[in-house]
Design a protein around this motif. Structure first.
Motif, mmCIF file in Angstrom:
data_model
loop_
_atom_site.group_PDB
_atom_site.id
_atom_site.type_symbol
_atom_site.label_atom_id
_atom_site.label_comp_id
_atom_site.label_asym_id
_atom_site.label_seq_id
_atom_site.Cartn_x
_atom_site.Cartn_y
_atom_site.Cartn_z
ATOM 1 N N LEU A 37 -4.001 2.797 -0.646
ATOM 2 C CA LEU A 37 -3.953 1.792 -1.800
ATOM 3 C C LEU A 37 -5.466 1.057 -2.154
ATOM 4 N N SER A 82 1.747 1.995 2.554
ATOM 5 C CA SER A 82 2.280 3.240 1.738
ATOM 6 C C SER A 82 3.714 3.725 2.579
ATOM 7 N N LEU A 249 5.130 2.051 -2.901
ATOM 8 C CA LEU A 249 3.917 1.456 -2.362
ATOM 9 C C LEU A 249 4.312 0.091 -2.184
#
Length: 291
Positions: A37, A82, A249
């Protein structure tokens, strides 16, 4: 001291007080965690700084486990992950008086990377378990009936470090709750590292976020098992859950966010923030129309 000197001194003091007041009014949000991310988080932070210059979001990676640990210890405001927090992590947070609040900010198809010379366009989860699992039985591509130009030796099995949420999710989705990775995997720090190595290594296979797929590799279509249709990793198949290795996510806060932190999290979930998530290669949490 003459009157001009006194005026200059007063002006300098006034400017200093004004600058200090401006600095104190600026809010800094610490955001740490998932390497999957990190690029999206940086893009979100940069764009938010343009529309709200009184808020600075400091982003760093290090892995989902690192971000969650920092949130538990109270050193960050937002932890990127994640994967879901484990029960053990939740209990550790609660033991320190923290109440983790979960925010889904997008969806990712965990792509299977192969070299551009890989002769097939698909693979099964069953074969991935044979490659990655301890005692899985596939150490050479020939064990799966596959011949790759330029590859004569063992499969180069590329994985992530164990503090990675991608590592944890792949293990659960492919090897099962009690499954273990084979020994001898190349455990790399970030998604880009995995992509770079697979691009250059004919014998390699790897996995990581869809956003890191390039034109110089293959992102394999994945079937649950032999005889079942495969599904390509895309934003759409991540969003609708048809891709076998799709995942949400997350961002985690200590309790429900308030103040500037709440405004930032709400903005990430808004159309503007979700369009950035989409631009970075992930599926948004809702249908959005982006410019």
């Amino acid at each position: 001291m003459n009157s001009r000197s006194q005026w200059c001194k007063l002006a300098v003091l006034t400017l200093g007080v004004t600058a200090a007041a401006g600095a104190s009014a600026r809010t800094e949000i610490q955001n740490k965690g998932s390497d999957t991310l990190v690029n999206a988080a940086q893009s979100l932070a940069e764009q938010y700084g343009k529309i709200n210059p009184n808020v600075a979001v400091a982003v760093s990676g290090g892995g989902s486990g690192t971000g969650i640990a920092a949130m538990i210890n109270g050193t960050v405001d937002l932890a990127n992950s994640s994967r879901k927090m484990s029960e053990k992590e939740i209990q550790a947070a609660q033991a320190k008086g923290r109440q983790p609040a979960e925010h889904i900010i997008g969806y990712d198809a965990l792509a299977i990377y192969a070299h551009k010379n890989f002769p097939k366009d698909s693979i099964t989860v069953t074969d991935l378990a044979k490659i990655y699992g301890r005692d899985g039985g596939a150490t050479k591509w020939a064990d799966l009936g596959i011949t790759i130009p330029g590859c004569k030796g063992e499969i180069v099995v590329v994985s992530r470090q164990n503090n990675s949420g991608t590592y944890a999710y792949f293990k659960e989705a492919v090897l099962g709750e009690k499954g273990k990775f084979r020994q001898g995997t190349l455990d790399l720090h970030g998604s880009k590292d995995v992509a770079d190595l697979v691009e250059k290594t004919p014998c390699a296979i790897g996995y990581s976020g869809l956003a890191y797929v390039t034109d110089h590799m293959k992102a394999l279509c994945v079937a649950p098992e032999a005889g079942k249709p495969c599904v390509k990793p895309t934003e759409e198949t991540a969003f609708n859950g048809t891709y076998p290795i799709a995942r949400p996510l997350f961002m985690y806060t200590n309790g429900a966010p308030t103040g500037e932190l709440k405004k930032y999290v709400d903005w990430i979930k808004s159309d503007a923030g979700q369009c950035i998530i989409e631009k970075e290669g992930y599926a948004p949490i809702k249908k959005v129309k982006c410019k």
